[in-house]
Motif scaffolding. Sequence first.
Motif, PDB file in Angstrom:
ATOM      1  N   ARG A 356     -17.386  11.537   5.060  1.00 10.96           N
ATOM      2  CA  ARG A 356     -17.951  10.860   6.233  1.00 10.96           C
ATOM      3  C   ARG A 356     -18.368   9.427   5.906  1.00 10.96           C
ATOM      4  O   ARG A 356     -19.475   8.995   6.228  1.00 10.96           O
ATOM      5  N   LEU A 357     -17.471   8.684   5.299  1.00 10.26           N
ATOM      6  CA  LEU A 357     -17.786   7.307   4.927  1.00 10.26           C
ATOM      7  C   LEU A 357     -18.021   6.434   6.151  1.00 10.26           C
ATOM      8  O   LEU A 357     -18.969   5.641   6.183  1.00 10.26           O
ATOM      9  N   GLY A 358     -17.160   6.539   7.162  1.00  9.37           N
ATOM     10  CA  GLY A 358     -17.361   5.715   8.351  1.00  9.37           C
ATOM     11  C   GLY A 358     -18.712   5.960   8.982  1.00  9.37           C
ATOM     12  O   GLY A 358     -19.461   5.025   9.292  1.00  9.37           O
ATOM     13  N   GLU A 359     -19.049   7.229   9.173  1.00  4.88           N
ATOM     14  CA  GLU A 359     -20.357   7.583   9.721  1.00  4.88           C
ATOM     15  C   GLU A 359     -21.472   7.082   8.812  1.00  4.88           C
ATOM     16  O   GLU A 359     -22.489   6.551   9.285  1.00  4.88           O
ATOM     17  N   GLY A 381      -7.252   4.030   2.672  1.00  6.86           N
ATOM     18  CA  GLY A 381      -6.011   4.787   2.655  1.00  6.86           C
ATOM     19  C   GLY A 381      -6.196   6.284   2.631  1.00  6.86           C
ATOM     20  O   GLY A 381      -5.361   7.014   3.159  1.00  6.86           O
ATOM     21  N   SER A 382      -7.285   6.769   2.045  1.00  7.33           N
ATOM     22  CA  SER A 382      -7.418   8.204   1.775  1.00  7.33           C
ATOM     23  C   SER A 382      -8.423   8.929   2.655  1.00  7.33           C
ATOM     24  O   SER A 382      -8.381  10.154   2.725  1.00  7.33           O
ATOM     25  N   ASN A 383      -9.334   8.234   3.282  1.00  2.30           N
ATOM     26  CA  ASN A 383     -10.389   8.909   4.049  1.00  2.30           C
ATOM     27  C   ASN A 383      -9.968   9.207   5.481  1.00  2.30           C
ATOM     28  O   ASN A 383      -9.134   8.504   6.049  1.00  2.30           O
ATOM     29  N   PRO A 384     -10.587  10.231   6.090  1.00  2.00           N
ATOM     30  CA  PRO A 384     -10.416  10.432   7.530  1.00  2.00           C
ATOM     31  C   PRO A 384     -10.989   9.255   8.314  1.00  2.00           C
ATOM     32  O   PRO A 384     -11.758   8.451   7.787  1.00  2.00           O
ATOM     33  N   GLN A 386      -9.708   6.410   9.794  1.00  5.25           N
ATOM     34  CA  GLN A 386      -9.395   5.097   9.230  1.00  5.25           C
ATOM     35  C   GLN A 386     -10.046   3.968  10.025  1.00  5.25           C
ATOM     36  O   GLN A 386     -10.530   2.979   9.446  1.00  5.25           O
ATOM     37  N   ARG A 387     -10.085   4.119  11.340  1.00  6.22           N
ATOM     38  CA  ARG A 387     -10.691   3.081  12.180  1.00  6.22           C
ATOM     39  C   ARG A 387     -12.176   2.940  11.878  1.00  6.22           C
ATOM     40  O   ARG A 387     -12.693   1.825  11.719  1.00  6.22           O
ATOM     41  N   GLY A 388     -12.891   4.065  11.780  1.00 11.08           N
ATOM     42  CA  GLY A 388     -14.316   4.010  11.488  1.00 11.08           C
ATOM     43  C   GLY A 388     -14.608   3.472  10.106  1.00 11.08           C
ATOM     44  O   GLY A 388     -15.576   2.724   9.905  1.00 11.08           O
ATOM     45  N   VAL A 389     -13.778   3.839   9.127  1.00 11.62           N
ATOM     46  CA  VAL A 389     -13.961   3.326   7.769  1.00 11.62           C
ATOM     47  C   VAL A 389     -13.803   1.812   7.753  1.00 11.62           C
ATOM     48  O   VAL A 389     -14.602   1.087   7.141  1.00 11.62           O
ATOM     49  N   ARG A 390     -12.791   1.310   8.438  1.00 10.79           N
ATOM     50  CA  ARG A 390     -12.596  -0.142   8.490  1.00 10.79           C
ATOM     51  C   ARG A 390     -13.790  -0.830   9.161  1.00 10.79           C
ATOM     52  O   ARG A 390     -14.243  -1.886   8.697  1.00 10.79           O
ATOM     53  N   ARG A 391     -14.270  -0.257  10.246  1.00 11.53           N
ATOM     54  CA  ARG A 391     -15.429  -0.849  10.936  1.00 11.53           C
ATOM     55  C   ARG A 391     -16.641  -0.896  10.009  1.00 11.53           C
ATOM     56  O   ARG A 391     -17.374  -1.899   9.965  1.00 11.53           O
ATOM     57  N   GLY A 392     -16.862   0.184   9.268  1.00 10.44           N
ATOM     58  CA  GLY A 392     -17.990   0.206   8.358  1.00 10.44           C
ATOM     59  C   GLY A 392     -17.858  -0.809   7.242  1.00 10.44           C
ATOM     60  O   GLY A 392     -18.815  -1.537   6.911  1.00 10.44           O
ATOM     61  N   LEU A 393     -16.679  -0.904   6.665  1.00 15.69           N
ATOM     62  CA  LEU A 393     -16.456  -1.848   5.570  1.00 15.69           C
ATOM     63  C   LEU A 393     -16.502  -3.300   6.043  1.00 15.69           C
ATOM     64  O   LEU A 393     -16.745  -4.208   5.238  1.00 15.69           O
TER      65      LEU A 393
END
Length: 667
Positions: A356-359, A381-384, A386-393
């Motif tokens: 849950r990286l994006g969350e 590339g590897s996490n569920p 992808q859109r949320g992960v990019r937003r978080g990063l």
Amino acid sequence: MKVLGACPLDCPDGCSWVVDVEDGVAVGLRGNKAHPVTRGALCVKVNRYLEQLKSDERITFPMRRVGRKGEGRFERITWDEALDEIATRLHGVVAEHGGEAIWPFHGTGSLGYIQGLEGFSGRRFFNVLGASLHDPTICSVAGTLGVKYTLGTSGGMDPEDFVHSKLILLWGTNPLSSGHHGWKFIQDSGAYTVAIDPVRSRTAERCDEHLAPLPGTDAALALGLMHVIVSMGAQDDAFIAEHTVGWDEFRTRIAEFTPDRVAEITGLPVERIVALGERIARTRPTAIRASQGMQRHAGGGMALRALACLPGVTGDWAIPGGGLHYSTSGHFDLNTAGLVRFDLLPHPVRTLSMTRLGEGLLETEGPPVKALFVIAANPVGSNPDQRGVRRGLAREDLFTVVLEHFPTDTVDYADIVLPATMQPEHLDVLAAYGNLYLVWNEPAVPPPGECRSTTETFRQLARRMGLTEPALYDSDEELAAQLLKGHDLDRLRREGFLKVSPRPVPVDKVRFVSDRAAMAGHDPLPAYIPPADPGDGLVLISAASHYFLNTTFGNNPELRRRAGDPMVTLHPDDAAARGIADGDRITVANDRGSFEAIAEVSDRVRPGVAATPKGRWAKHSGGSTVNATVAERDSDFGGGAVFHDNRVRITPRVAAARLDAVAAGID
């Protein structure tokens, strides 16, 4: 000169390799013939490892971001500048928000206990700072807990015992693409082999029989097979009486899963279910090989619980060549507590879920994550999600440090990039999760440019921050000695590998009824939990690629050429219903995101299912990959990922194809 080493990648085989070195340069790499599992062979991926080692794309000096996050624009800086900036930013985060605002995000880019393995490397440093703990939920946690609830350990049968098996069920696993060394023992056995997989994989094509259930229905199938066995009176009553707990209750649960009901759930013909159940009933020993992919759905933990019970019904746990092989990690007696030193934490800290990286980056409070270290991981590339992960990063108030070899999609979001060594350039110790061997990795060549090992990076950073805890400065040799306390380190280093003695499986008795599961809020009996994606369309599964390992090798030119364009395989009936022909360009989408691919129309997948290999880099695949469609949602046990509990809509890109034709002047 020949130097013994070990493949660090996320594969069950844990290969021992030999590096040929001339004048300080690695000129050859091959499998170690002396290793009983490796037997001189590496895989199609790792055979190109030296190309990666010497690639012009290697990051060989520290860099600082100069563009917007996600652009991947950097300037070269010195190590002193990098360490000073990181130390200053971390001191500021701790002073303003506390240590828990730091998230050390570790992946499985290296399974080395010294340099990687989901949090072992650098954990002492983060403990002293009071950083949040990182829970590596993305890979195998649901299945591991399921097996533990049944057997008391995650360790299963020794795969070298496959040579004694008469029947082998390859359940949700494709070893010829992801862990091919185990296939040698299966071949040597002469056993009747059955592949249970929604896709007719490379392995399934080599088996005597292939069953293709709907994804996420494995627990129902396992319970249905046990129903057939019990209906025949073929259960091992003596084993059950002496070595199991809760048989009467479990027998009642088994009775619920008639072949007719299981056929309706799984989409398999009744006669195929009955025939396989009868084959298991009359064949001793029967072995089951299951891998991590089959537990990446809403009921993944329960699926492994049920599989671990099946050899308890037949008595195969008492027979060499019988039982379940999921992971051998539970057999290794390593001093991991002495390596990571959680006693260095100044106070209890929270745990953040890898899945849950994006969350975690967008919604976590008390405190919010303000500093992120990405180590041996490529979460874009590897996490569920992808859109949320990019937003978080992309958060400007998030300070992100990435230790890497190559400019991955995740590196593009870093504030500071640190050049990391690769396996032949540092010391490490590994333990296979597909066999019982410890493997030693001796440094073979010096690192290029200004690359530093992960351990040395954290020693230097601790010094720059003025941290005085002596344990932060232990050498790699000292760390290895602490980890291997009680093992013959000198022999391991000299010979390159060492087989450990297996622990008892089950630890006590096969627990058909699990008090531990009940205490965790689960059904104490194995159960079937249906897939939970609320979407419509086809079920999309993204299994391991033959050419990439997670996203490692996703930038290798030759392996990318062999893999070809991103492909999604559809059954002919599903393709016809959508007006899709073989070779068409398609869009795969749901409410979470989308990606583009080429359609492969084939009966290698069952109706209702689409399949695509994982491991692509988004920047090489039109900007997104399959994980753009995967939900950041938990499986039943341990918060595991649900990569294969994923429904998508697939449509032809007719308009886009016509525009391309016009541009090419052929319309």
